[in-house]
Scaffold this motif. Structure first.
Motif, PDB file in Angstrom:
ATOM      1  N   ARG A  61       0.896  -1.270  -0.139  1.00 22.42           N
ATOM      2  CA  ARG A  61       0.004   0.270  -0.032  1.00 22.42           C
ATOM      3  C   ARG A  61       0.401   1.668   0.019  1.00 22.42           C
ATOM      4  NH1 ARG A  61      -4.533   1.779  -1.497  1.00 22.42           N
ATOM      5  NH2 ARG A  61      -4.848   3.212   0.130  1.00 22.42           N
ATOM      6  N   GLU A  62       1.970   1.429   1.005  1.00 20.84           N
ATOM      7  CA  GLU A  62       2.628   2.540   0.791  1.00 20.84           C
ATOM      8  C   GLU A  62       3.087   2.209  -0.583  1.00 20.84           C
ATOM      9  OE1 GLU A  62       3.990   1.994   5.526  1.00 20.84           O
ATOM     10  OE2 GLU A  62       5.835   0.757   3.546  1.00 20.84           O
ATOM     11  N   GLN A  63       3.672   1.645  -1.485  1.00 23.59           N
ATOM     12  CA  GLN A  63       4.015   1.582  -2.575  1.00 23.59           C
ATOM     13  C   GLN A  63       2.938   2.413  -4.201  1.00 23.59           C
ATOM     14  OE1 GLN A  63       7.642   2.036  -3.847  1.00 23.59           O
ATOM     15  NE2 GLN A  63       7.360   2.010  -1.331  1.00 23.59           N
ATOM     16  N   GLY A  64       1.840   2.050  -3.556  1.00 23.50           N
ATOM     17  CA  GLY A  64       0.528   2.617  -4.213  1.00 23.50           C
ATOM     18  C   GLY A  64      -0.283   1.519  -4.465  1.00 23.50           C
ATOM     19  N   ALA A  65      -0.271  -0.087  -4.390  1.00 21.51           N
ATOM     20  CA  ALA A  65      -1.268  -0.411  -4.619  1.00 21.51           C
ATOM     21  C   ALA A  65      -2.807   0.337  -4.225  1.00 21.51           C
ATOM     22  CB  ALA A  65      -0.732  -1.808  -2.989  1.00 21.51           C
ATOM     23  N   GLU A  66      -3.084  -0.493  -5.499  1.00 20.45           N
ATOM     24  CA  GLU A  66      -4.591   0.462  -5.273  1.00 20.45           C
ATOM     25  C   GLU A  66      -5.417  -0.746  -4.174  1.00 20.45           C
ATOM     26  OE1 GLU A  66      -8.348  -1.769  -7.907  1.00 20.45           O
ATOM     27  OE2 GLU A  66      -6.713   0.034  -9.420  1.00 20.45           O
ATOM     28  N   SER A  67      -5.421  -2.044  -4.409  1.00 21.75           N
ATOM     29  CA  SER A  67      -5.956  -3.874  -2.670  1.00 21.75           C
ATOM     30  C   SER A  67      -4.964  -4.005  -2.748  1.00 21.75           C
ATOM     31  CB  SER A  67      -7.223  -4.063  -3.708  1.00 21.75           C
ATOM     32  OG  SER A  67      -7.105  -4.070  -4.570  1.00 21.75           O
ATOM     33  N   VAL A  68      -4.707  -4.545  -1.074  1.00 18.40           N
ATOM     34  CA  VAL A  68      -3.846  -5.970  -1.168  1.00 18.40           C
ATOM     35  C   VAL A  68      -5.625  -6.974  -0.561  1.00 18.40           C
ATOM     36  CG1 VAL A  68      -2.652  -6.702   0.462  1.00 18.40           C
ATOM     37  CG2 VAL A  68      -1.922  -4.293  -0.721  1.00 18.40           C
ATOM     38  N   VAL A  69      -5.167  -7.790  -0.602  1.00 18.96           N
ATOM     39  CA  VAL A  69      -5.672  -8.840   0.635  1.00 18.96           C
ATOM     40  C   VAL A  69      -4.463  -9.996   0.749  1.00 18.96           C
ATOM     41  CG1 VAL A  69      -7.310 -11.229  -0.124  1.00 18.96           C
ATOM     42  CG2 VAL A  69      -7.979  -9.284  -1.100  1.00 18.96           C
ATOM     43  N   GLY A  70      -4.682  -9.914   2.219  1.00 22.02           N
ATOM     44  CA  GLY A  70      -3.933 -10.335   3.486  1.00 22.02           C
ATOM     45  C   GLY A  70      -4.005 -11.579   3.698  1.00 22.02           C
ATOM     46  N   VAL A  71      -4.075 -12.764   3.156  1.00 29.11           N
ATOM     47  CA  VAL A  71      -4.450 -14.267   3.523  1.00 29.11           C
ATOM     48  C   VAL A  71      -3.042 -15.413   4.875  1.00 29.11           C
ATOM     49  CG1 VAL A  71      -6.322 -14.244   1.916  1.00 29.11           C
ATOM     50  CG2 VAL A  71      -3.968 -15.415   2.159  1.00 29.11           C
ATOM     51  N   ASP A  72      -4.272 -15.720   5.845  1.00 31.95           N
ATOM     52  CA  ASP A  72      -3.536 -16.156   6.666  1.00 31.95           C
ATOM     53  C   ASP A  72      -4.328 -16.902   7.749  1.00 31.95           C
ATOM     54  OD1 ASP A  72      -0.536 -15.891   7.335  1.00 31.95           O
ATOM     55  OD2 ASP A  72      -1.847 -17.436   9.303  1.00 31.95           O
ATOM     56  N   ILE A  73      -4.269 -18.551   7.957  1.00 28.19           N
ATOM     57  CA  ILE A  73      -4.935 -19.132   8.311  1.00 28.19           C
ATOM     58  C   ILE A  73      -4.600 -19.294  10.291  1.00 28.19           C
ATOM     59  CG2 ILE A  73      -3.076 -20.652   9.392  1.00 28.19           C
ATOM     60  CD1 ILE A  73      -4.722 -23.884   8.727  1.00 28.19           C
ATOM     61  N   SER A  74      -3.680 -18.202  10.567  1.00 30.75           N
ATOM     62  CA  SER A  74      -3.333 -17.998  12.230  1.00 30.75           C
ATOM     63  C   SER A  74      -4.742 -16.678  12.492  1.00 30.75           C
ATOM     64  CB  SER A  74      -1.899 -17.341  12.489  1.00 30.75           C
ATOM     65  OG  SER A  74      -2.281 -16.657  13.390  1.00 30.75           O
ATOM     66  N   GLU A  75      -5.025 -17.011  13.612  1.00 29.91           N
ATOM     67  CA  GLU A  75      -6.402 -16.066  14.010  1.00 29.91           C
ATOM     68  C   GLU A  75      -5.350 -14.552  14.416  1.00 29.91           C
ATOM     69  OE1 GLU A  75      -9.928 -15.561  17.011  1.00 29.91           O
ATOM     70  OE2 GLU A  75      -9.398 -17.523  16.677  1.00 29.91           O
ATOM     71  N   LYS A  76      -4.811 -15.106  15.433  1.00 29.34           N
ATOM     72  CA  LYS A  76      -3.555 -13.875  16.678  1.00 29.34           C
ATOM     73  C   LYS A  76      -2.883 -13.531  15.180  1.00 29.34           C
ATOM     74  CE  LYS A  76      -2.889 -17.633  20.333  1.00 29.34           C
ATOM     75  NZ  LYS A  76      -4.064 -16.544  20.952  1.00 29.34           N
ATOM     76  N   MET A  77      -2.046 -14.078  14.147  1.00 33.95           N
ATOM     77  CA  MET A  77      -1.604 -13.250  13.011  1.00 33.95           C
ATOM     78  C   MET A  77      -2.247 -12.093  12.614  1.00 33.95           C
ATOM     79  SD  MET A  77       2.194 -14.000  12.795  1.00 33.95           S
ATOM     80  CE  MET A  77       3.151 -15.242  13.161  1.00 33.95           C
ATOM     81  N   LEU A  78      -3.510 -12.218  11.940  1.00 36.22           N
ATOM     82  CA  LEU A  78      -4.344 -11.750  11.317  1.00 36.22           C
ATOM     83  C   LEU A  78      -5.342 -10.885  12.184  1.00 36.22           C
ATOM     84  CD1 LEU A  78      -6.237 -13.735   9.172  1.00 36.22           C
ATOM     85  CD2 LEU A  78      -4.298 -11.938   8.612  1.00 36.22           C
ATOM     86  N   ALA A  79      -4.801 -10.864  13.567  1.00 39.54           N
ATOM     87  CA  ALA A  79      -5.363 -10.052  14.502  1.00 39.54           C
ATOM     88  C   ALA A  79      -4.433  -9.030  15.027  1.00 39.54           C
ATOM     89  CB  ALA A  79      -5.570 -10.055  15.885  1.00 39.54           C
ATOM     90  N   TYR A  80      -3.083  -9.594  14.883  1.00 39.24           N
ATOM     91  CA  TYR A  80      -1.740  -8.321  14.557  1.00 39.24           C
ATOM     92  C   TYR A  80      -1.441  -7.372  13.826  1.00 39.24           C
ATOM     93  CZ  TYR A  80       2.704  -6.537  15.683  1.00 39.24           C
ATOM     94  OH  TYR A  80       3.883  -5.417  16.270  1.00 39.24           O
ATOM     95  N   ALA A  81      -1.962  -8.211  12.613  1.00 39.99           N
ATOM     96  CA  ALA A  81      -1.746  -7.371  11.361  1.00 39.99           C
ATOM     97  C   ALA A  81      -2.960  -6.427  11.460  1.00 39.99           C
ATOM     98  CB  ALA A  81      -1.662  -7.711  10.041  1.00 39.99           C
ATOM     99  N   SER A  82      -4.416  -6.550  11.466  1.00 37.56           N
ATOM    100  CA  SER A  82      -5.457  -5.913  11.605  1.00 37.56           C
ATOM    101  C   SER A  82      -4.971  -4.871  12.279  1.00 37.56           C
ATOM    102  CB  SER A  82      -6.627  -6.495  11.740  1.00 37.56           C
ATOM    103  OG  SER A  82      -6.884  -7.080  11.299  1.00 37.56           O
ATOM    104  N   ALA A  83      -4.461  -4.939  14.050  1.00 35.19           N
ATOM    105  CA  ALA A  83      -4.000  -3.594  14.985  1.00 35.19           C
ATOM    106  C   ALA A  83      -3.028  -3.195  14.322  1.00 35.19           C
ATOM    107  CB  ALA A  83      -4.136  -3.934  16.391  1.00 35.19           C
ATOM    108  N   ASN A  84      -2.206  -3.313  13.672  1.00 37.29           N
ATOM    109  CA  ASN A  84      -0.732  -2.775  13.632  1.00 37.29           C
ATOM    110  C   ASN A  84      -0.670  -2.053  12.304  1.00 37.29           C
ATOM    111  OD1 ASN A  84       0.612  -3.209  16.305  1.00 37.29           O
ATOM    112  ND2 ASN A  84       0.368  -4.849  16.006  1.00 37.29           N
ATOM    113  N   ASN A  85      -1.034  -2.797  11.404  1.00 33.72           N
ATOM    114  CA  ASN A  85      -0.721  -2.769  10.081  1.00 33.72           C
ATOM    115  C   ASN A  85      -1.833  -2.910   8.777  1.00 33.72           C
ATOM    116  OD1 ASN A  85       2.414  -2.930   9.901  1.00 33.72           O
ATOM    117  ND2 ASN A  85       1.806  -4.941  10.121  1.00 33.72           N
ATOM    118  N   ASN A  86      -2.588  -1.839   9.138  1.00 31.55           N
ATOM    119  CA  ASN A  86      -4.290  -1.715   8.935  1.00 31.55           C
ATOM    120  C   ASN A  86      -4.059  -0.832   7.904  1.00 31.55           C
ATOM    121  OD1 ASN A  86      -6.897  -2.775   8.057  1.00 31.55           O
ATOM    122  ND2 ASN A  86      -7.595  -2.520   9.740  1.00 31.55           N
TER     123      ASN A  86
END
Length: 244
Positions: A61-86
């Motif tokens: 996104r910092e490089q100008g991507a129009e949209s990004v989808v991030g997939v991961d099986i880990s709920e804990k990983m995604l919780a961190y991503a949503s809180a810190n790299n949203n």
């Protein structure tokens, strides 16, 4: 088998203490090379397979991507991503890499960082990536190097004083499951030869454009002296490929 070690509390806590977890991309030894293998991201639709903390999603996104989808099986990983790299342009989805089923041509770039050596069916994932990429789209991936994954022990041969003598390689041609010890836990990984990685990608309809076996930069060695032995054998394999 769809492995989800990162939702185990003890494992996740230890992972959270790793330099790359605390320092992000700047602390990832392979990142300076992986970054050069990415195409221009301005205006692109990006998919990150095994997105973890979301560092690559944020970078896109910092490089100008129009949209990004991030997939991961880990709920804990995604919780961190949503809180810190949203970001309003990032969508995080809880999904195993093996279960991706996106529309044809939905993305321009697919990235996967140090996740696919945990996946048993690499061939099936490559076919799905080829399907969801637009014509001429780019697939950039990093995995643990086959020299590193050949033996389940994934450790040095030590001398009488505990010094690291050399990195043993054995059973290289015997592909398949390895139970490795990582962060004091047993973790299932899948060993593949370098030829297999390349041939599977080509058979799935990709043209390989670049390979890399990066060493830590001098800057990384100065900051993290414990990485000095990473110059003695490859630990990462990076591949960039385009959809034909």
């Amino acid at each position: 088998m769809k492995q989800n070690k990162y939702d185990e509390l003890g494992f996740f806590e230890k992972y959270s203490e790793m330099p790359r977890s605390m320092g992000g991309l700047s602390a990832a030894g392979e990142w300076p090379v992986l970054r050069t293998m990415l195409p221009t991201l301005q205006g692109k639709r990006v998919l990150d397979l095994g997105c973890g903390y979301g560092w690559h999603c944020k970078y896109a996104r910092e490089q100008g991507a129009e949209s990004v989808v991030g997939v991961d099986i880990s709920e804990k990983m995604l919780a961190y991503a949503s809180a810190n790299n949203n970001d309003t342009g990032i969508e995080y989805r809880r999904l195993a890499i093996e279960d991706i089923d996106f529309a044809a041509g939905e993305f321009d770039v697919v990235v996967s960082s140090l996740a696919l050596h945990y996946v048993e069916q690499f061939e099936a994932v490559c076919r799905q990536v080829q399907h969801c990429l637009a014509d001429g789209g780019t697939f950039v991936l990093s995995v643990e190097h086959p020299v590193f994954t050949a033996r389940a022990a994934q450790d040095w041969h030590y001398g009488p004083e505990g010094e690291r003598m050399h990195w043993p390689v054995d059973d290289y041609q015997e592909e398949g499951l390895r139970v490795a010890r990582f962060l004091d836990h047993d973790v299932v990984k899948y060993h593949r030869t370098l030829a297999t990685y390349m041939n599977v990608l080509m058979d799935a309809g990709f043209q390989i454009t670049k390979l890399a076996e990066p060493q830590p930069t001098q800057e990384a060695l100065d900051q993290y002296p414990e990485m000095r032995d990473e110059t003695r054998r490859p630990i990462f394999l990076l591949i960039s490929a385009v959809k034909l």
